[in-house]
Design an enzyme around this catalytic site. Structure first.
Site, short mmCIF file in Angstrom:
data_model
loop_
_atom_site.label_atom_id
_atom_site.label_comp_id
_atom_site.label_asym_id
_atom_site.label_seq_id
_atom_site.Cartn_x
_atom_site.Cartn_y
_atom_site.Cartn_z
N CYS A 183 -41.84 22.87 46.30
CA CYS A 183 -43.23 21.92 46.72
C CYS A 183 -44.56 22.10 45.84
O CYS A 183 -44.64 22.95 45.86
CB CYS A 183 -43.45 22.08 48.27
SG CYS A 183 -41.65 21.57 49.06
N ARG A 191 -42.16 21.46 40.14
CA ARG A 191 -41.96 22.21 41.73
C ARG A 191 -41.77 21.22 43.01
O ARG A 191 -40.74 22.27 43.55
CB ARG A 191 -43.52 22.27 42.18
CG ARG A 191 -44.70 22.86 41.37
CD ARG A 191 -45.36 23.28 41.58
NE ARG A 191 -45.22 24.16 43.33
CZ ARG A 191 -45.66 25.75 43.48
NH1 ARG A 191 -45.85 26.08 41.64
NH2 ARG A 191 -45.83 26.47 43.79
N TRP A 208 -39.44 19.84 47.98
CA TRP A 208 -38.13 20.28 46.84
C TRP A 208 -37.68 20.92 48.96
O TRP A 208 -38.31 21.30 48.98
CB TRP A 208 -38.33 21.33 46.32
CG TRP A 208 -37.17 21.51 45.94
CD1 TRP A 208 -36.35 21.85 44.58
CD2 TRP A 208 -36.23 23.18 46.05
NE1 TRP A 208 -35.05 21.60 44.46
CE2 TRP A 208 -35.14 22.93 45.24
CE3 TRP A 208 -37.19 24.15 47.34
CZ2 TRP A 208 -34.16 24.10 45.11
CZ3 TRP A 208 -35.09 24.47 47.43
CH2 TRP A 208 -34.63 24.59 46.98
N ASN A 252 -45.77 23.84 51.43
CA ASN A 252 -45.69 24.84 50.53
C ASN A 252 -45.26 26.03 50.74
O ASN A 252 -46.02 27.01 51.60
CB ASN A 252 -45.83 24.21 49.27
CG ASN A 252 -45.42 25.16 48.79
OD1 ASN A 252 -45.88 25.83 47.18
ND2 ASN A 252 -43.68 25.37 48.49
N GLY A 253 -43.72 26.38 51.55
CA GLY A 253 -43.75 28.12 52.23
C GLY A 253 -42.65 27.35 53.05
O GLY A 253 -42.01 26.71 52.84
N GLU A 279 -28.30 31.99 28.39
CA GLU A 279 -29.14 31.26 28.18
C GLU A 279 -28.99 30.10 27.36
O GLU A 279 -29.30 28.71 27.82
CB GLU A 279 -30.58 32.07 27.33
CG GLU A 279 -31.51 31.20 27.28
CD GLU A 279 -32.23 30.96 28.70
OE1 GLU A 279 -31.62 31.37 29.66
OE2 GLU A 279 -33.15 30.11 27.98
N LYS A 304 -29.30 26.36 29.57
CA LYS A 304 -29.82 25.15 29.02
C LYS A 304 -28.73 24.27 29.46
O LYS A 304 -29.27 23.46 29.49
CB LYS A 304 -30.28 25.33 28.07
CG LYS A 304 -31.13 26.29 27.90
CD LYS A 304 -33.34 26.45 28.12
CE LYS A 304 -32.83 26.55 29.61
NZ LYS A 304 -33.72 27.83 30.28
N GLU A 357 -28.21 23.05 32.77
CA GLU A 357 -29.19 22.35 34.15
C GLU A 357 -29.64 20.97 33.74
O GLU A 357 -30.14 20.43 34.61
CB GLU A 357 -30.46 23.57 33.89
CG GLU A 357 -31.02 24.00 33.09
CD GLU A 357 -31.80 25.05 33.23
OE1 GLU A 357 -32.18 25.60 34.09
OE2 GLU A 357 -32.25 26.11 31.89
N HIS A 403 -9.30 38.57 27.50
CA HIS A 403 -9.47 39.23 29.40
C HIS A 403 -9.48 38.18 30.11
O HIS A 403 -9.82 38.06 31.15
CB HIS A 403 -9.89 41.17 29.63
CG HIS A 403 -10.35 41.61 28.37
ND1 HIS A 403 -9.08 42.07 28.36
CD2 HIS A 403 -10.50 42.02 27.82
CE1 HIS A 403 -9.55 43.12 28.05
NE2 HIS A 403 -10.46 42.76 27.01
N LYS A 418 -39.49 24.23 39.17
CA LYS A 418 -39.96 25.34 38.52
C LYS A 418 -40.15 26.62 38.65
O LYS A 418 -39.74 27.48 38.59
CB LYS A 418 -40.89 24.15 37.15
CG LYS A 418 -40.95 25.30 36.21
CD LYS A 418 -41.50 24.47 35.03
CE LYS A 418 -41.50 25.40 34.30
NZ LYS A 418 -40.01 25.83 33.19
C1 F6R Z 1 -34.07 28.59 33.34
C2 F6R Z 1 -35.03 28.54 34.92
C3 F6R Z 1 -34.89 29.04 35.69
C4 F6R Z 1 -36.48 30.37 35.86
C5 F6R Z 1 -35.87 30.99 37.16
C6 F6R Z 1 -37.39 31.79 36.98
O1 F6R Z 1 -34.58 27.51 32.56
O2 F6R Z 1 -36.28 27.82 34.26
O3 F6R Z 1 -33.62 29.90 35.37
O4 F6R Z 1 -36.30 31.22 34.65
O5 F6R Z 1 -36.16 30.61 38.14
O6 F6R Z 1 -38.60 31.44 37.01
P1 F6R Z 1 -39.95 32.29 36.28
O7 F6R Z 1 -38.99 33.04 35.49
O8 F6R Z 1 -41.24 31.92 36.85
O9 F6R Z 1 -39.46 32.91 37.77
#
Ligand code: F6R
Length: 607
Positions: free
Chosen positions: A2, A27, A75, A99-100, A480, A484, A487, A503, A602
């Site tokens: 949030c 967020r 969120w 938020n929390g 990675e 990408k 997501e 395997h 995020k």
């Molecule tokens: C993927 C992504 C997430 C963050 C993860 C950690 O694109 O953005 O997997 O990498 O939530 O977030 P931080 O780096 O802010 O701790």
């Protein structure tokens, strides 16, 4: 997760709050709400869906005029995304955004119910205004009632609170981020700096148990016991424009294209070429000769950067490195001691599991070092040492420039430690420096080929599953790349260490499975070429990313993309860029919400 914002000043609050809220949507974005105070009355608007939906509904209405207010983008944790569960929540004349997570909300709710309080939502948050109101009903003033209510909460919170009877805004935080923005005759509260950058760059990072009271044009800071506290005002060097799309369709695309600049800025000031050294301001690592182990712990993309950092440091410094995802690390009672360094990597510096991992390290006496992008964030403040990635604000939910700047920091850290340990000579370090200085140009060259990636995306966007393969330092690269794609396009993608293919996953291969392979000419190259052959034999569709366009493999694969040549340690920082572009273009062509993919947020500030 949030995002919360609040405003108290002389201007109309509604548009300002909606604008700030939009910048916090990364967020959370399943519902949004706003409360505006005007002449002793608070008007509340709430909507399921994005901030835009709310914006269309409120600010043009006369009842939403007023110069003090709160807003929230959600969120969901407790209670489904819906209008009734959207914040702000109200009890009596008290209105709260939060938020929390209030961990003891069920007990509190039960007690309040017995006292006659009626609840309208399924959220944990709703107990907060009721608690405040219960103290007001007993005769307490607003600020004291907020303090008393907060003292009863277990869990984490960043809150903004207002009430109808007084023109006062109160904010407080514990284990969830909250900043105060100081403008010209106006104050803001926000979960993060980019929300208010277009209004002010003067901010206070509130600390746990801080309470900020905005009253009569003044800001009063106190702790939960009501004692006055002093907090530094920071001047932020990010500009408002950095948090805008700047002509790009999505923040993610802008951030992919910003990588040459972000990496250059991360290097600037740290490279001392004449001395053959890397220096980090104010970083005082413990005596490295006493260090027996390094841990690297993070979540998601930042964890993939750790996997790359491990390979760099182990291979060049011969110090054992163990990596772990923070959500596992925190609960597995890891064997840590005072001769260990625990490196926490986080773009936001607010990821709940990574913060918990830091606490675990501290408890066991390890030196905690964070690699972080956000000044004033919890990790940046609470770790023993911090190295900032200077990526600028990352708004797109899918992390891109944070990843490549984190890799850059690991590389610099390896050189810094190599010199300190006497393992690397000045000349060796200068050679390594020479190569990372070339990286921004090499990434630029990849970005100039972006239309080829868009073309590739068009060819492969219809497939339902993808397999990604890479070896050695490019195993994390493909993890990675697959992350990408998953997501933002919602296409299933799985990454495997290429040698593991036989395997199990080889059983999946047929003409319906595109296989993305990252394979530059390093010591693993020949092995991966054999894997490519195995895939082709089984009619898999091969997309090869390599620096060897002349190899006979080039004519056998279905698609090939040239990645500039570099040294082993830096292969991922180049190879990830076309994979980011591939994921972006596929998602864009499929029409998904690239910057705010479903179910994600995020900053993952809850477990
Ligand atoms: C993927 C992504 C997430 C963050 C993860 C950690 O694109 O953005 O997997 O990498 O939530 O977030 P931080 O780096 O802010 O701790």
């Amino acid at each position: 997760m949030c995002g919360i914002v609040g405003y108290k000043g002389k201007n109309e609050a509604c548009d300002l709050l909606i604008d700030a809220l939009r910048r916090l949507e990364y967020r959370g974005y399943d519902s949004a709400g706003i409360a505006i105070w005007h002449k002793g009355k608070i008007e509340i608007g709430r909507k399921k869906g994005k901030v835009n939906e709310l914006g269309k509904d409120v600010c043009n209405k006369e009842i939403f005029q007023g110069s003090m207010g709160l807003a929230h983008t959600r969120w969901a944790t407790h209670g489904t995304p819906s209008e009734k569960n959207a914040h702000p929540h109200k009890a009596g004349d008290v209105v709260v955004v939060h938020n929390g997570i209030v961990e003891n909300y069920m007990d509190l709710k039960e007690r309040l119910r017995q006292d006659g309080h009626k609840f309208l939502s399924d959220t944990d948050t709703e107990v907060i205004p009721h608690l405040i109101m219960s103290h007001i009903n007993k005769g307490m003033g607003f600020v004291d009632a907020v303090r008393a209510a907060l003292a009863e909460l277990k869990g984490s919170y960043a809150i903004g609170a207002i009430r109808e009877k007084e023109r006062i805004m109160v904010a407080a935080k514990k284990e969830s981020p909250l900043i105060v923005g100081i403008g010209l005759g106006e104050y803001f509260i926000a979960s993060d700096v980019p929300a208010i950058l277009n209004r002010t760059n003067k901010v206070i990072f509130l600390e746990d148990n801080d309470i900020a009271v905005f009253k009569d044009g003044q800001l009063i800071l106190m702790n939960i016991d009501g004692e006055s506290v002093d907090r530094k005002v920071h001047e932020i060097h990010w500009s408002g424009a950095m948090a805008e799309k700047g002509g790009y369709k999505h923040f993610m695309l802008k951030e992919i294209f910003e990588q040459p600049r972000a990496i250059s800025e991360t290097l600037i000031g740290r490279i001392k070429e004449e001395k053959g050294q890397i220096e980090f301001d104010e970083l005082k690592l413990p005596d490295l000769n006493t260090i027996t182990k390094i841990w690297m712990v993070a979540c998601g993309t930042s964890y993939h950067a750790c996997m790359i950092g491990k390979q760099m440091i182990e291979a060049n410094l011969r110090i054992p490195v163990e990596t772990d995802v923070a959500s596992e690390f925190r609960y597995r009672d890891p064997i840590i001691d005072k001769n260990h360094i625990l490196i926490l990597v986080s773009q936001s510096g607010e990821t709940a599991d990574t913060i918990a991992a830091m606490k675990e390290g501290k408890k066991n006496g390890a030196y905690t070092l964070c690699i972080c992008n956000v000044l004033g964030s919890t990790l940046a403040r609470d770790c023993d040492g911090v190295i900032f990635t200077h990526a600028g604000p990352e708004i797109g939910v899918a992390s891109t420039k944070a990843f490549t700047t984190q890799i850059s920091i690991f590389y610099l850290l390896m050189l810094h430690m190599g010199r300190k340990l006497g393992i690397m000579s000045g000349d060796e370090v200068r050679d390594f420096i020479g190569e990372i200085k070339r990286i921004p140009h090499k990434i630029q060259a990849i970005l100039e080929q972006s239309s080829a990636m868009e073309e590739l995306a068009r060819r492969y966007m219809g497939y339902k599953d993808f397999l990604y393969l890479g070896r050695g330092i490019n195993y994390p690269t493909v993890l990675e790349g697959a992350l990408k794609l998953k997501e933002i396009s919602y296409i299933h993608a799985e990454a495997y260490a290429a040698g593991e293919m036989k395997h199990g996953p080889i059983a999946l291969i047929d003409e319906n499975l595109p296989i993305v392979i990252v394979s530059p000419r390093d010591h693993t190259y020949k092995k991966t070429c054999s894997n490519v052959e195995e895939v082709i034999t089984r009619r898999g569709k091969t997309l090869l990313f390599t620096d060897d366009m002349d190899h006979e493999m080039a004519s056998k694969v279905e698609a090939i993309f040239a990645v500039p040549e570099t040294i082993y340690e830096l292969e991922p920082i180049l190879a990830i860029v076309p994979l980011q572009l591939l994921a972006y273009y596929i998602a864009n062509l499929l029409g998904t919400d690239v910057d705010q993919p479903r179910n994600l947020a995020k900053s993952v500030t809850v477990e």
